[in-house]
Motif scaffolding. Structure first.
Motif, short mmCIF file in Angstrom:
data_model
loop_
_atom_site.label_atom_id
_atom_site.label_comp_id
_atom_site.label_asym_id
_atom_site.label_seq_id
_atom_site.Cartn_x
_atom_site.Cartn_y
_atom_site.Cartn_z
N ILE A 257 143.80 -36.35 -13.12
CA ILE A 257 144.26 -36.42 -14.49
C ILE A 257 145.23 -37.57 -14.72
CG2 ILE A 257 145.63 -35.20 -16.25
CD1 ILE A 257 144.47 -32.58 -15.16
N ASP A 258 146.21 -37.70 -13.84
CA ASP A 258 147.26 -38.70 -14.09
C ASP A 258 146.82 -40.13 -13.85
OD1 ASP A 258 147.06 -38.30 -11.40
OD2 ASP A 258 149.20 -38.18 -11.01
N THR A 259 145.57 -40.34 -13.38
CA THR A 259 145.09 -41.72 -13.20
C THR A 259 143.97 -42.06 -14.17
OG1 THR A 259 143.53 -41.01 -11.46
CG2 THR A 259 145.72 -41.77 -10.75
N ASN A 260 143.59 -41.12 -15.02
CA ASN A 260 142.53 -41.35 -15.99
C ASN A 260 143.06 -42.21 -17.14
OD1 ASN A 260 140.97 -40.50 -18.61
ND2 ASN A 260 139.66 -39.84 -16.93
N MET A 271 136.52 -39.05 -20.10
CA MET A 271 135.44 -38.19 -19.62
C MET A 271 135.93 -37.47 -18.39
SD MET A 271 132.27 -40.82 -20.22
CE MET A 271 131.93 -41.42 -21.90
N ALA A 272 135.78 -36.16 -18.38
CA ALA A 272 136.34 -35.36 -17.28
C ALA A 272 135.65 -34.00 -17.26
CB ALA A 272 137.85 -35.22 -17.45
N TYR A 273 136.28 -33.04 -16.60
CA TYR A 273 135.76 -31.67 -16.54
C TYR A 273 136.54 -30.81 -17.53
CZ TYR A 273 133.56 -33.31 -12.25
OH TYR A 273 132.82 -34.01 -11.34
N SER A 274 135.85 -29.87 -18.15
CA SER A 274 136.43 -29.13 -19.27
C SER A 274 137.73 -28.41 -18.93
CB SER A 274 135.41 -28.12 -19.81
OG SER A 274 134.97 -27.22 -18.81
N ASN A 275 137.86 -27.88 -17.71
CA ASN A 275 139.08 -27.16 -17.36
C ASN A 275 140.31 -28.06 -17.33
OD1 ASN A 275 137.63 -28.12 -14.84
ND2 ASN A 275 139.63 -27.62 -13.97
N GLN A 276 140.09 -29.39 -17.22
CA GLN A 276 141.21 -30.32 -17.11
C GLN A 276 141.89 -30.59 -18.46
OE1 GLN A 276 139.05 -33.53 -15.09
NE2 GLN A 276 140.30 -33.15 -13.28
N LEU A 277 141.33 -30.09 -19.54
CA LEU A 277 141.95 -30.31 -20.86
C LEU A 277 143.39 -29.80 -20.87
CD1 LEU A 277 141.62 -31.21 -23.82
CD2 LEU A 277 140.87 -28.88 -24.35
N VAL A 278 143.63 -28.69 -20.19
CA VAL A 278 144.98 -28.12 -20.12
C VAL A 278 145.96 -29.13 -19.53
CG1 VAL A 278 146.40 -26.28 -19.13
CG2 VAL A 278 144.09 -25.76 -19.94
N GLY A 279 145.58 -29.72 -18.40
CA GLY A 279 146.44 -30.70 -17.75
C GLY A 279 146.63 -31.97 -18.57
N TYR A 280 145.57 -32.42 -19.22
CA TYR A 280 145.66 -33.62 -20.06
C TYR A 280 146.62 -33.39 -21.23
CZ TYR A 280 141.88 -36.38 -17.96
OH TYR A 280 141.13 -37.13 -17.11
N VAL A 343 143.22 -21.00 -17.60
CA VAL A 343 141.91 -21.62 -17.44
C VAL A 343 142.04 -23.02 -16.84
CG1 VAL A 343 140.84 -20.27 -19.28
CG2 VAL A 343 141.96 -22.44 -19.84
N GLU A 344 143.17 -23.30 -16.19
CA GLU A 344 143.41 -24.63 -15.64
C GLU A 344 142.39 -24.99 -14.56
OE1 GLU A 344 144.73 -27.89 -13.33
OE2 GLU A 344 144.67 -25.86 -12.51
N ARG A 345 141.88 -24.00 -13.83
CA ARG A 345 140.83 -24.24 -12.86
C ARG A 345 139.48 -23.76 -13.37
NH1 ARG A 345 144.93 -23.52 -8.57
NH2 ARG A 345 144.60 -25.03 -6.89
N GLY A 346 139.37 -23.60 -14.68
CA GLY A 346 138.12 -23.15 -15.28
C GLY A 346 138.25 -21.76 -15.86
N VAL A 347 137.28 -21.37 -16.68
CA VAL A 347 137.25 -20.04 -17.28
C VAL A 347 136.94 -19.04 -16.17
CG1 VAL A 347 136.08 -18.57 -18.95
CG2 VAL A 347 136.50 -20.98 -19.49
N PRO A 348 137.78 -18.01 -15.97
CA PRO A 348 137.61 -17.08 -14.85
C PRO A 348 136.20 -16.54 -14.69
CG PRO A 348 139.66 -16.61 -15.98
CD PRO A 348 138.94 -17.63 -16.81
N THR A 368 139.35 -24.55 -24.49
CA THR A 368 138.56 -24.66 -23.27
C THR A 368 137.53 -23.54 -23.19
OG1 THR A 368 140.43 -25.68 -22.11
CG2 THR A 368 138.68 -24.76 -20.76
N VAL A 369 137.96 -22.32 -23.50
CA VAL A 369 137.04 -21.18 -23.49
C VAL A 369 135.95 -21.35 -24.55
CG1 VAL A 369 136.84 -18.68 -23.81
CG2 VAL A 369 138.81 -19.63 -22.60
N LYS A 370 136.35 -21.81 -25.73
CA LYS A 370 135.38 -22.03 -26.81
C LYS A 370 134.34 -23.07 -26.40
CE LYS A 370 138.60 -20.90 -30.59
NZ LYS A 370 139.42 -21.47 -31.69
#
Length: 429
Positions: A257-260, A271-280, A343-348, A368-370
């Motif tokens: 995340i911190d290098t994107n 462009m990334a993975y959906s669970n990473q939206l929280v971190g971004y 959901v930081e590592r994805g939707v459970p 993220t869930v939506k």
């Protein structure tokens, strides 16, 4: 129970600093005392959540101490390689869909079948979910959540520029025009519309799947030179028109995340993975939004598929396999742990945990869930496990060639030929 703040921050930033978060003498000793080493990569937020779950687990499980280590993307794989060579792999370590097949075949992972269902209760996941972490008919990991590829964008920048927000049916041609317009409308130095996406294996995979192919097939590459040439030509044309970040910015990206470029404040799109939206969102002052990757044509295949966002595997050299399995079970099934992880590592994966955490999710987590729900009628079949050498192909072939291209040290035709030639030499079925 105390955590050394400096060690925590250093570890999260990628320094190989162990994070011991045992309760010491506060926990009574038993004959079955176990110290588990856990290793992962990710943001400070991920490290913080992981630490909190580990502390909670120790409070509920006397006799277990967990020592954690958080590293940067490239530093993580280097450390794992060192551990494999020394036959001292962490008891619990993090993998992802593109690496679990590779590392399990190389002997890094302990098969988990013997722990199901005694220590690992995964019946609520559904059989298809376990297939996502099964290689050669053996279970080598437990998915920590569902996700897929995604397009992140700075909604604030879009609105200020007066440009339409990306939609799920956006085509690649429309994306290219939008990226160029964004660069011009933003009017800022060293700021561009989007990334130089030729570097992303998962985006290339989606691009290929939209065209009836895939990154890998039958233990080898699933594309040919012409496919690669079309891919490289798209990104080079877009770069030359000003729609992508400069080469020196893109080469900083370590798939963290911190290098994107979006997180670095260098582009309006990432462009990334959906669970990473929280971190971004945690490191962005502006409102971020999420939608699907562009597609080849309106109404055509999306190229998306559900995937385990991240995976916990157990090191093949562990002496505490059952204790490690019980920790993973807690991580994915305990409701209090689920509330910490969000959901930081994805939707459970667990429907029970998913239902329990929904009321506590913040707006970004709910988005993220939506998004995962939005994909329900858009996803294709999950691909076969990546072949041996897939990690090396991504890191040592695909990314360096994209960098050469962006720096104009090669051409799309030459890069495409080398990608296929070197790729075939790297991939081993």
């Amino acid at each position: 129970m105390q955590i050394n703040r400096r060690s925590f921050l250093m570890g999260s930033a990628g320094v190989a600093t162990g994070l011991a978060f045992g309760a010491g003498s506060a926990i009574p000793a038993f004959a079955e005392d176990a110290q588990l080493r856990a290793m992962w990569w990710g943001s400070n937020d991920r490290a913080k959540r992981t630490l909190e779950v580990a502390k909670l687990y120790q409070a509920k499980t006397p006799g277990v101490t967990i020592v954690g280590e958080s590293l940067s993307g490239d530093g993580y794989w280097t450390k794992l390689a060192t551990q494999m060579a020394g036959r001292a792999i962490a008891d619990v370590f993090q993998l992802e869909p593109s690496t679990i097949s590779d590392y399990s075949k190389r002997g890094a992972c302990l098969p988990l079948d013997e722990f199901v269902p005694s220590a690992l209760k995964v019946d609520t996941f559904g059989k298809d979910m376990l297939k996502l972490t099964t290689v050669d008919s053996k279970l080598y990991g437990i998915g920590l959540g569902l996700n897929s590829f995604a397009l992140f964008f700075d909604q604030t920048i879009f609105e200020k520029a007066g440009l339409p927000l990306p939609t799920p049916d956006l085509t690649w041609d429309e994306y290219a025009k939008l990226a160029v317009e964004l660069t011009k409308a933003a009017g800022k130095d060293n700021y561009w519309g989007g990334p130089y996406g030729a570097r992303y294996a998962y985006v290339f995979d989606a691009w290929l799947r939209q065209r009836g192919k895939s990154l890998y097939a039958n233990g080898s590459l699933g594309f040919d030179v012409e496919d690669a040439k079309e891919w490289y030509s798209f990104w080079e044309d877009l770069r030359k028109k000003g729609g992508t970040v400069a080469a020196d910015v893109q080469t900083l990206d370590q798939n963290t995340i911190d290098t994107n470029c979006l997180a670095l404040g260098k582009s309006a799109i990432g462009m990334a993975y959906s669970n990473q939206l929280v971190g971004y969102q945690l490191i962005s002052k502006n409102k971020l939004a999420i939608t699907m990757l562009p597609r080849e044509r309106k109404g055509g295949p999306s190229g998306h598929y559900y995937r385990p966002a991240l995976i916990w595997s157990i090191g093949a050299t562990t002496k505490n396999g059952e204790a490690a399995a019980k920790f993973i079970d807690f991580f994915v099934n305990d409701i209090d742990a689920g509330k910490i992880l969000g959901v930081e590592r994805g939707v459970p994966m667990s429907a029970t945990v998913r239902e329990a955490i929904l009321p506590n999710l913040n707006p970004t987590e709910q988005d993220t869930v939506k998004y995962v729900n939005l994909l329900k009628d858009q996803v294709g079949d999950y691909p076969a496990p990546a072949p041996l050498g897939a990690t090396e192909f991504d890191q040592r072939v695909l990314r360096p060639l994209a960098d050469e291209l962006a720096f104009e040290r090669t051409t799309p035709a030459d890069a495409a030929a080398r990608l296929v030639e070197q790729g075939k030499a790297t991939i081993r079925s």
